[in-house]
Write a protein that holds these residues in place. Structure first.
Motif, PDB file in Angstrom:
ATOM      1  N   THR A  61     -29.615  -3.013   8.456  1.00 10.11           N
ATOM      2  CA  THR A  61     -29.065  -2.051   9.414  1.00 10.11           C
ATOM      3  C   THR A  61     -27.601  -1.710   9.144  1.00 10.11           C
ATOM      4  O   THR A  61     -26.996  -0.971   9.920  1.00 10.11           O
ATOM      5  N   GLU A  84     -25.905   6.154  12.746  1.00 10.83           N
ATOM      6  CA  GLU A  84     -27.261   6.176  13.283  1.00 10.83           C
ATOM      7  C   GLU A  84     -27.690   4.801  13.788  1.00 10.83           C
ATOM      8  O   GLU A  84     -28.353   4.681  14.816  1.00 10.83           O
ATOM      9  N   SER A  85     -27.315   3.762  13.046  1.00 12.46           N
ATOM     10  CA  SER A  85     -27.704   2.409  13.443  1.00 12.46           C
ATOM     11  C   SER A  85     -27.125   2.041  14.806  1.00 12.46           C
ATOM     12  O   SER A  85     -27.785   1.405  15.624  1.00 12.46           O
ATOM     13  N   TYR A  99     -29.089   3.737  17.496  1.00 14.99           N
ATOM     14  CA  TYR A  99     -30.479   3.270  17.549  1.00 14.99           C
ATOM     15  C   TYR A  99     -30.570   1.869  18.148  1.00 14.99           C
ATOM     16  O   TYR A  99     -31.478   1.574  18.934  1.00 14.99           O
ATOM     17  N   TYR A 137     -31.325  -1.052  22.863  1.00 15.50           N
ATOM     18  CA  TYR A 137     -32.066  -2.311  22.984  1.00 15.50           C
ATOM     19  C   TYR A 137     -31.129  -3.456  23.372  1.00 15.50           C
ATOM     20  O   TYR A 137     -31.528  -4.364  24.110  1.00 15.50           O
ATOM     21  N   SER A 140     -24.038  11.553  21.050  1.00 16.11           N
ATOM     22  CA  SER A 140     -24.691  10.247  21.109  1.00 16.11           C
ATOM     23  C   SER A 140     -23.978   9.311  22.074  1.00 16.11           C
ATOM     24  O   SER A 140     -24.619   8.541  22.791  1.00 16.11           O
ATOM     25  N   SER A 167     -39.053   2.868  26.780  1.00 17.79           N
ATOM     26  CA  SER A 167     -40.070   3.100  25.755  1.00 17.79           C
ATOM     27  C   SER A 167     -41.509   2.860  26.217  1.00 17.79           C
ATOM     28  O   SER A 167     -42.436   3.097  25.454  1.00 17.79           O
ATOM     29  N   ASN A 209     -36.278   7.557  26.549  1.00 18.88           N
ATOM     30  CA  ASN A 209     -36.045   7.665  25.107  1.00 18.88           C
ATOM     31  C   ASN A 209     -36.058   9.114  24.625  1.00 18.88           C
ATOM     32  O   ASN A 209     -35.209   9.519  23.825  1.00 18.88           O
ATOM     33  N   GLN A 223     -32.801  10.738  22.900  1.00 17.00           N
ATOM     34  CA  GLN A 223     -32.831  11.262  21.542  1.00 17.00           C
ATOM     35  C   GLN A 223     -32.387  12.723  21.508  1.00 17.00           C
ATOM     36  O   GLN A 223     -31.723  13.158  20.570  1.00 17.00           O
ATOM     37  N   SER A 253     -28.661  12.825  21.824  1.00 13.21           N
ATOM     38  CA  SER A 253     -28.045  12.224  20.633  1.00 13.21           C
ATOM     39  C   SER A 253     -27.966  13.198  19.471  1.00 13.21           C
ATOM     40  O   SER A 253     -27.231  12.962  18.513  1.00 13.21           O
TER      41      SER A 253
END
Length: 242
Positions: free
Chosen positions: A39, A50-51, A54, A58, A138, A179, A203, A207, A210
């Motif tokens: 990652t 992006e990592s 993403y 979580y 984002s 999710s 989500n 997205q 973002s």
């Protein structure tokens, strides 16, 4: 409301829980972004975060419940909740005060991650070779996501006197709202409703924002989720009058 906000914020900042929780969040995020090769942004070959966007949702599923689990649960356990409701405050003022304090801590947790943007901005082969618009979008999405999770966490804390149970409920609800609807849309019996189910989850809207595009529908969705969970929290608190 400001009195509750100030009281809650100082209570967080005067305890080790907030510092440890935010510290662990930043440490884990730093390891994932700069150390672990799967990652790491250094292995992308191009300037991107992006990592970060993403992985953070979580990590938020654990960070924010850890912040909010004490909001009402601790008050009920220590018997101070009864004293709180005897003050000349409405249920909405109590809920909003605690919610805004939790939201302030979410903002405190996000601010240090701007260092990652500055680092990637400087490390690019061409200085500043990063899509700043997408990064801003984002970050707005992350803040709105954190605001939603904070509302869910406040609601979970209002359900019980046990902070651990409040933490577990909040994690489950955050994961499901983020999710769970996407997973439900994959079921054969529900595939004809996949578009509706996906749009019910956070989500899809996260997205969308973002990508750097602020759609009114996404903003309305995030605000609606916040209002929904805060309204349910107010209803739970109002149940003491029955």
């Amino acid at each position: 409301m400001f009195t509750i906000f100030k009281k809650e914020l100082f209570a967080y900042l005067n305890s080790l829980v907030a510092y440890i929780t935010i510290g662990v969040f930043l440490l884990v995020l730093s390891l994932l972004l700069w150390v672990f090769p799967e990652t790491s942004v250094l292995d992308y070959g191009y300037a991107s975060l992006e990592s970060l966007f993403y992985l953070t949702p979580y990590l938020f599923m654990f960070l924010i419940p850890g912040i909010t689990m004490r909001s009402f649960a601790e008050e009920k356990k220590e018997g101070t909740f009864e004293l709180l409701v005897t003050r000349p405050l409405t249920d909405w003022q109590i809920v909003f005060g605690k919610y805004l304090a939790a939201l302030a801590l979410v903002l405190f947790a996000l601010l240090p991650t701007l260092v990652y943007y500055i680092s990637v901005y400087q490390l690019g082969t061409t200085l500043g070779n990063i899509d700043t618009g997408a990064v801003i979008g984002s970050y707005i999405g992350l803040f709105l996501l954190g605001a939603n999770f904070a509302a869910i966490g406040i609601f979970s804390s209002a359900l019980t006197k046990n902070q651990v149970i409040a933490f577990a409920i909040a994690i489950f609800l955050c994961f499901f709202v983020f999710s769970g609807f996407d997973s439900l849309s994959q079921l054969l019996s529900l595939q004809k409703f996949d578009g509706v189910l996906i749009n019910l989850g956070i989500n899809e809207h996260y997205q969308s924002i973002s990508r750097g595009v602020l759609d009114t529908r996404d903003l309305v969705y995030f605000i609606s989720v916040i209002v929904l969970f805060l309204s349910i929290t107010k209803t739970v608190l109002g149940g003491r009058k029955w």
